[in-house]
Write a protein that holds these residues in place. Structure first.
Motif, PDB file in Angstrom:
ATOM      1  N   THR A  40       0.838  -1.204   0.000  1.00  0.00           N
ATOM      2  CA  THR A  40       0.000   0.000   0.000  1.00  0.00           C
ATOM      3  C   THR A  40       0.872   1.252   0.000  1.00  0.00           C
ATOM      4  OG1 THR A  40      -1.782  -1.157   1.130  1.00  0.00           O
ATOM      5  CG2 THR A  40      -1.788   1.247   1.259  1.00  0.00           C
ATOM      6  N   ARG A  98      -8.647   2.025  12.719  1.00  0.00           N
ATOM      7  CA  ARG A  98      -9.748   1.482  11.913  1.00  0.00           C
ATOM      8  C   ARG A  98     -10.355   2.577  11.040  1.00  0.00           C
ATOM      9  NH1 ARG A  98     -13.315  -2.072  11.096  1.00  0.00           N
ATOM     10  NH2 ARG A  98     -12.844  -3.590  12.668  1.00  0.00           N
ATOM     11  N   PHE A 101      -8.250   3.188   8.088  1.00  0.00           N
ATOM     12  CA  PHE A 101      -8.354   2.041   7.192  1.00  0.00           C
ATOM     13  C   PHE A 101      -9.650   2.095   6.386  1.00  0.00           C
ATOM     14  CE2 PHE A 101      -9.753  -2.372   6.467  1.00  0.00           C
ATOM     15  CZ  PHE A 101      -8.756  -2.770   5.596  1.00  0.00           C
ATOM     16  N   GLU A 102     -10.752   2.395   7.048  1.00  0.00           N
ATOM     17  CA  GLU A 102     -12.037   2.473   6.346  1.00  0.00           C
ATOM     18  C   GLU A 102     -12.044   3.613   5.339  1.00  0.00           C
ATOM     19  OE1 GLU A 102     -14.487   0.336   6.412  1.00  0.00           O
ATOM     20  OE2 GLU A 102     -13.587  -0.913   7.956  1.00  0.00           O
ATOM     21  N   ARG A 105      -9.934   2.551   2.369  1.00  0.00           N
ATOM     22  CA  ARG A 105     -10.704   1.600   1.544  1.00  0.00           C
ATOM     23  C   ARG A 105     -11.732   2.327   0.691  1.00  0.00           C
ATOM     24  NH1 ARG A 105     -13.443  -3.312   4.263  1.00  0.00           N
ATOM     25  NH2 ARG A 105     -13.690  -3.809   2.087  1.00  0.00           N
ATOM     26  N   SER A 108     -10.026   4.693  -2.023  1.00  0.00           N
ATOM     27  CA  SER A 108      -9.351   3.933  -3.082  1.00  0.00           C
ATOM     28  C   SER A 108     -10.335   3.212  -3.997  1.00  0.00           C
ATOM     29  CB  SER A 108      -8.346   2.943  -2.490  1.00  0.00           C
ATOM     30  OG  SER A 108      -9.003   1.950  -1.723  1.00  0.00           O
ATOM     31  N   ALA A 109     -11.553   2.994  -3.542  1.00  0.00           N
ATOM     32  CA  ALA A 109     -12.562   2.358  -4.394  1.00  0.00           C
ATOM     33  C   ALA A 109     -13.272   3.380  -5.276  1.00  0.00           C
ATOM     34  CB  ALA A 109     -13.580   1.614  -3.537  1.00  0.00           C
ATOM     35  N   ALA A 144      -6.940  -0.336  -3.493  1.00  0.00           N
ATOM     36  CA  ALA A 144      -8.308  -0.828  -3.261  1.00  0.00           C
ATOM     37  C   ALA A 144      -8.319  -2.346  -3.153  1.00  0.00           C
ATOM     38  CB  ALA A 144      -9.234  -0.361  -4.377  1.00  0.00           C
ATOM     39  N   THR A 146      -5.765  -4.335  -2.358  1.00  0.00           N
ATOM     40  CA  THR A 146      -5.018  -4.753  -1.171  1.00  0.00           C
ATOM     41  C   THR A 146      -5.833  -4.565   0.097  1.00  0.00           C
ATOM     42  OG1 THR A 146      -2.925  -4.198  -2.243  1.00  0.00           O
ATOM     43  CG2 THR A 146      -2.898  -4.393   0.156  1.00  0.00           C
ATOM     44  N   THR A 147      -6.531  -3.440   0.216  1.00  0.00           N
ATOM     45  CA  THR A 147      -7.299  -3.185   1.429  1.00  0.00           C
ATOM     46  C   THR A 147      -8.549  -4.051   1.511  1.00  0.00           C
ATOM     47  OG1 THR A 147      -8.418  -1.297   0.388  1.00  0.00           O
ATOM     48  CG2 THR A 147      -6.474  -0.824   1.748  1.00  0.00           C
ATOM     49  N   ARG A 148      -8.939  -4.640   0.417  1.00  0.00           N
ATOM     50  CA  ARG A 148     -10.083  -5.545   0.433  1.00  0.00           C
ATOM     51  C   ARG A 148      -9.664  -7.007   0.533  1.00  0.00           C
ATOM     52  NH1 ARG A 148     -11.643  -1.077  -0.836  1.00  0.00           N
ATOM     53  NH2 ARG A 148     -13.763  -0.349  -0.911  1.00  0.00           N
ATOM     54  N   ARG A 153      -8.547  -7.313   5.994  1.00  0.00           N
ATOM     55  CA  ARG A 153      -9.908  -7.428   6.543  1.00  0.00           C
ATOM     56  C   ARG A 153      -9.879  -8.184   7.865  1.00  0.00           C
ATOM     57  NH1 ARG A 153     -13.689 -10.203   3.230  1.00  0.00           N
ATOM     58  NH2 ARG A 153     -11.934 -11.016   2.062  1.00  0.00           N
TER      59      ARG A 153
END
Length: 160
Positions: A40, A98, A101-102, A105, A108-109, A144, A146-148, A153
């Protein structure tokens, strides 16, 4: 130092957030999680370098007397600044936040879709600029994905 209901002071420079908003520390320290955050951070650096190169391309095109519209200038200046935001979010997330991180995510989406979608509007920008912008958001797509992934997770399990 100001605090709110979700934070408690630990020293003069840092705060610890509510444990429900933190990742599982043991899962963040796994080699897989460390590697995911390494990918990331690398993707953020690549994104920053590509957007800086795109800004330089706009400057070069404008300096040679070719048409550069205000949209291109604004976008070329703002996108490298977003690299700073992504870097801060990735750093906070790798430290267990968190919330960061959210946000990482989510951004990046949505970000690649928004960039490419606006570039596809006829007349907004020349084809070469749209191609450069599409190239710039490829690392963000990697973020996106990687974070998914299952590793991150698992490090940030759902609290509710």
């Amino acid at each position: 130092m100001e605090t709110n209901a979700n934070t408690t002071p630990t020293d003069a420079n840092t705060t610890t957030t509510d444990p429900a908003l933190l990742a599982t520390p043991a899962l963040l320290a796994t080699p897989a999680a460390l590697a995911a955050f390494g990918r990331t951070r690398a993707a953020v650096k690549i994104y920053g370098a590509l957007t800086a190169a795109a800004l330089l391309a706009v400057i070069a095109v404008a300096s040679t007397g070719h048409m550069v519209n205000p949209f291109m200038w604004i976008r070329a200046i703002l996108l490298p600044l977003i690299a700073v935001l992504l870097h801060r979010l990735a750093l906070s997330a790798s430290q267990g936040s968190r919330r960061a991180f959210e946000r990482l995510r989510g951004i990046s989406a949505v970000f690649p879709v928004a960039i490419v979608g606006v570039d596809l509007i006829p007349g907004v920008c020349p084809w070469w600029y749209a191609a450069v912008q599409a190239l710039c958001v490829l690392p963000v797509i990697g973020i996106a994905l990687t974070t998914r992934g299952t590793t991150l997770r698992a490090a940030f399990p759902k609290t509710r």
